[in-house]
Design an enzyme around this catalytic site. Structure first.
Site, PDB file in Angstrom:
ATOM      1  CE  LYS A  15     -30.857   6.918 -22.041  1.00  0.00           C
ATOM      2  NZ  LYS A  15     -32.148   6.272 -21.682  1.00  0.00           N
ATOM      3  NE  ARG A  46     -32.302   3.205 -12.024  1.00  0.00           N
ATOM      4  CZ  ARG A  46     -32.070   3.950 -13.106  1.00  0.00           C
ATOM      5  NH1 ARG A  46     -31.179   3.564 -14.006  1.00  0.00           N
ATOM      6  NH2 ARG A  46     -32.725   5.075 -13.293  1.00  0.00           N
ATOM      7  NE  ARG A  98     -32.569  11.930 -18.187  1.00  0.00           N
ATOM      8  CZ  ARG A  98     -31.958  10.889 -17.652  1.00  0.00           C
ATOM      9  NH1 ARG A  98     -30.730  10.583 -17.980  1.00  0.00           N
ATOM     10  NH2 ARG A  98     -32.594  10.122 -16.803  1.00  0.00           N
ATOM     11  NE  ARG A 113     -36.541   6.895 -14.542  1.00  0.00           N
ATOM     12  CZ  ARG A 113     -36.197   5.609 -14.635  1.00  0.00           C
ATOM     13  NH1 ARG A 113     -36.879   4.694 -13.977  1.00  0.00           N
ATOM     14  NH2 ARG A 113     -35.189   5.251 -15.380  1.00  0.00           N
ATOM     15  NE  ARG A 149     -33.161  -0.163 -15.452  1.00  0.00           N
ATOM     16  CZ  ARG A 149     -32.950   1.066 -15.917  1.00  0.00           C
ATOM     17  NH1 ARG A 149     -32.249   1.250 -17.019  1.00  0.00           N
ATOM     18  NH2 ARG A 149     -33.459   2.102 -15.298  1.00  0.00           N
TER      19      ARG A 149
HETATM   20  P1  ADP Z   1     -31.549   2.821 -20.450  1.00  0.00           P
HETATM   21  O1  ADP Z   1     -30.068   2.958 -20.125  1.00  0.00           O
HETATM   22  O2  ADP Z   1     -31.906   3.450 -21.762  1.00  0.00           O
HETATM   23  O3  ADP Z   1     -32.440   3.272 -19.338  1.00  0.00           O
HETATM   24  P2  ADP Z   1     -31.008  -0.059 -20.215  1.00  0.00           P
HETATM   25  O4  ADP Z   1     -29.819  -0.244 -21.100  1.00  0.00           O
HETATM   26  O5  ADP Z   1     -30.782  -0.081 -18.749  1.00  0.00           O
HETATM   27  O6  ADP Z   1     -31.841   1.262 -20.655  1.00  0.00           O
HETATM   28  O7  ADP Z   1     -32.088  -1.178 -20.611  1.00  0.00           O
HETATM   29  C1  ADP Z   1     -33.349  -1.251 -19.950  1.00  0.00           C
HETATM   30  C2  ADP Z   1     -33.747  -2.727 -19.792  1.00  0.00           C
HETATM   31  O8  ADP Z   1     -34.035  -3.295 -21.079  1.00  0.00           O
HETATM   32  C3  ADP Z   1     -32.686  -3.620 -19.172  1.00  0.00           C
HETATM   33  O9  ADP Z   1     -33.337  -4.572 -18.371  1.00  0.00           O
HETATM   34  C4  ADP Z   1     -31.989  -4.258 -20.376  1.00  0.00           C
HETATM   35  O10 ADP Z   1     -31.449  -5.544 -20.058  1.00  0.00           O
HETATM   36  C5  ADP Z   1     -33.150  -4.403 -21.351  1.00  0.00           C
HETATM   37  N1  ADP Z   1     -32.778  -4.234 -22.753  1.00  0.00           N
HETATM   38  C6  ADP Z   1     -31.841  -3.385 -23.280  1.00  0.00           C
HETATM   39  N2  ADP Z   1     -31.803  -3.487 -24.628  1.00  0.00           N
HETATM   40  C7  ADP Z   1     -32.746  -4.414 -24.970  1.00  0.00           C
HETATM   41  C8  ADP Z   1     -33.205  -4.975 -26.224  1.00  0.00           C
HETATM   42  N3  ADP Z   1     -32.682  -4.570 -27.403  1.00  0.00           N
HETATM   43  N4  ADP Z   1     -34.186  -5.891 -26.195  1.00  0.00           N
HETATM   44  C9  ADP Z   1     -34.731  -6.282 -25.013  1.00  0.00           C
HETATM   45  N5  ADP Z   1     -34.350  -5.816 -23.810  1.00  0.00           N
HETATM   46  C10 ADP Z   1     -33.361  -4.884 -23.775  1.00  0.00           C
HETATM   47  P1  AMP Z   2     -30.878   7.346 -15.419  1.00  0.00           P
HETATM   48  O1  AMP Z   2     -29.941   6.430 -14.702  1.00  0.00           O
HETATM   49  O2  AMP Z   2     -30.246   7.972 -16.639  1.00  0.00           O
HETATM   50  O3  AMP Z   2     -32.207   6.695 -15.716  1.00  0.00           O
HETATM   51  O4  AMP Z   2     -31.171   8.571 -14.442  1.00  0.00           O
HETATM   52  C1  AMP Z   2     -31.779   8.376 -13.185  1.00  0.00           C
HETATM   53  C2  AMP Z   2     -32.184   9.726 -12.583  1.00  0.00           C
HETATM   54  O5  AMP Z   2     -31.017  10.533 -12.352  1.00  0.00           O
HETATM   55  C3  AMP Z   2     -33.077  10.588 -13.465  1.00  0.00           C
HETATM   56  O6  AMP Z   2     -34.453  10.250 -13.338  1.00  0.00           O
HETATM   57  C4  AMP Z   2     -32.772  11.986 -12.932  1.00  0.00           C
HETATM   58  O7  AMP Z   2     -33.415  12.221 -11.691  1.00  0.00           O
HETATM   59  C5  AMP Z   2     -31.275  11.897 -12.642  1.00  0.00           C
HETATM   60  N1  AMP Z   2     -30.466  12.272 -13.832  1.00  0.00           N
HETATM   61  C6  AMP Z   2     -29.665  11.474 -14.558  1.00  0.00           C
HETATM   62  N2  AMP Z   2     -29.078  12.153 -15.555  1.00  0.00           N
HETATM   63  C7  AMP Z   2     -29.541  13.434 -15.462  1.00  0.00           C
HETATM   64  C8  AMP Z   2     -29.306  14.616 -16.212  1.00  0.00           C
HETATM   65  N3  AMP Z   2     -28.504  14.629 -17.291  1.00  0.00           N
HETATM   66  N4  AMP Z   2     -29.965  15.739 -15.820  1.00  0.00           N
HETATM   67  C9  AMP Z   2     -30.766  15.753 -14.754  1.00  0.00           C
HETATM   68  N5  AMP Z   2     -31.036  14.672 -14.010  1.00  0.00           N
HETATM   69  C10 AMP Z   2     -30.423  13.511 -14.357  1.00  0.00           C
END
Ligand code: ADP
Ligand code: AMP
Length: 234
Positions: free
Chosen positions: A17, A164, A92, A175, A131
């Site tokens: 995302k 992270r 969420r 999660r 990541r």
């Molecule tokens: P989210 O925001 O949904 O948690 P991220 O955008 O941070 O996910 O992506 C999670 C991990 O997957 C990152 O390390 C990113 O570089 C990698 N990633 C994102 N899109 C793709 C894809 N289409 N194919 C392979 N790896 C990806």
């Molecule tokens: P994310 O960066 O989106 O993976 O979020 C990391 C963490 O932040 C999550 O596991 C939750 O603990 C908190 N968080 C992020 N967005 C929300 C939301 N919309 N509602 C509640 N908790 C959130």
């Protein structure tokens, strides 16, 4: 404003995302609003909200709706959001989706498109364990799928990369569970409103992006040429 464009990215943690939200936000000139980034920023600045959120984030649980909605509402009220925004990680759950609807309705606006990036659970674990995020702006990299040009350094802003704490396997599992229980119901919520578009997230980043751009072209005519080109290139 009637022609504003509010986009909500949905998908499990690690689906991509944030990666797509960054690309779309740059392409459309709209701010990306990621609730997780806002919490991490509060944490870094050691605010009261950051302290409160930390306990939930460490466990992979959702931060309570009240503080989360207030934080996002404040961000949406800033002038850079008058034309729209790309929301990532918010809403969420259904209560947050209803709160967002009310906030936008008050301004005569609405969510226009909800790209759902679908990825299998095994792939999510691999993506999150590899990541790396940048300190300055939370740009996401992957040690194998999307490595930075210089190891440990963000291509876009030169800031150091870090992993992270909540990307550890035990927290990731929680999660994903929380996602399935509380966030997945949003898929039906937005499907019923005719806003959800489903995208296979297990494709290269550029391919996922070009599919989303294809859907956005229906809203922004300046994108139809780009969408046509990316489809032809595919
Ligand atoms: P989210 O925001 O949904 O948690 P991220 O955008 O941070 O996910 O992506 C999670 C991990 O997957 C990152 O390390 C990113 O570089 C990698 N990633 C994102 N899109 C793709 C894809 N289409 N194919 C392979 N790896 C990806
Ligand atoms: P994310 O960066 O989106 O993976 O979020 C990391 C963490 O932040 C999550 O596991 C939750 O603990 C908190 N968080 C992020 N967005 C929300 C939301 N919309 N509602 C509640 N908790 C959130």
């Amino acid at each position: 404003m009637a022609d504003s464009l509010f986009i909500v990215m949905v998908g499990a943690p690690g689906a991509g995302k944030g990666t797509q939200a960054d690309l779309i936000s740059a392409r459309l000139g709209l701010p990306k609003i990621a609730s997780g980034d806002l919490f991490r920023d509060n944490l870094q600045r050691q605010t009261e909200l950051g302290q409160l959120a930390k306990a939930y984030m460490d466990r992979g649980e959702l931060v309570p709706d009240g503080v989360t909605v207030r934080m996002v509402a404040e961000r949406l009220s800033r002038p850079d959001c008058t034309q729209g925004a790309v929301l990532d990680g918010f809403p969420r759950n259904i209560a947050q989706a209803q709160a967002l609807e009310a906030i936008l309705q008050e301004r005569g606006e609405a969510v226009r498109l909800v790209p759902y990036i679908r990825v299998s659970e095994a792939e999510l674990l691999d993506r999150l364990s590899g990541r790396w995020m940048c300190r300055a702006a939370q740009h996401a990299y992957h040690e194998r799928h999307n490595p930075p040009k210089v190891p440990g350094v963000c291509d876009l802003d030169g800031s150091p990369l870090y992993q992270r704490d909540d990307d550890r396997p035990e927290t990731v599992r929680r999660r994903i569970q929380v996602y399935l229980e509380q966030t997945a119901p949003l898929l039906d919520y937005y499907r019923q409103r005719g806003l959800l578009v489903e995208i296979n997230g297990e494709q290269p980043i550029e391919k996922v992006y070009s599919e989303i751009v294809g859907y956005l072209a229906g809203y922004r005519h300046d994108l139809s040429e780009v969408a046509g080109r990316t489809r032809a290139d595919a």
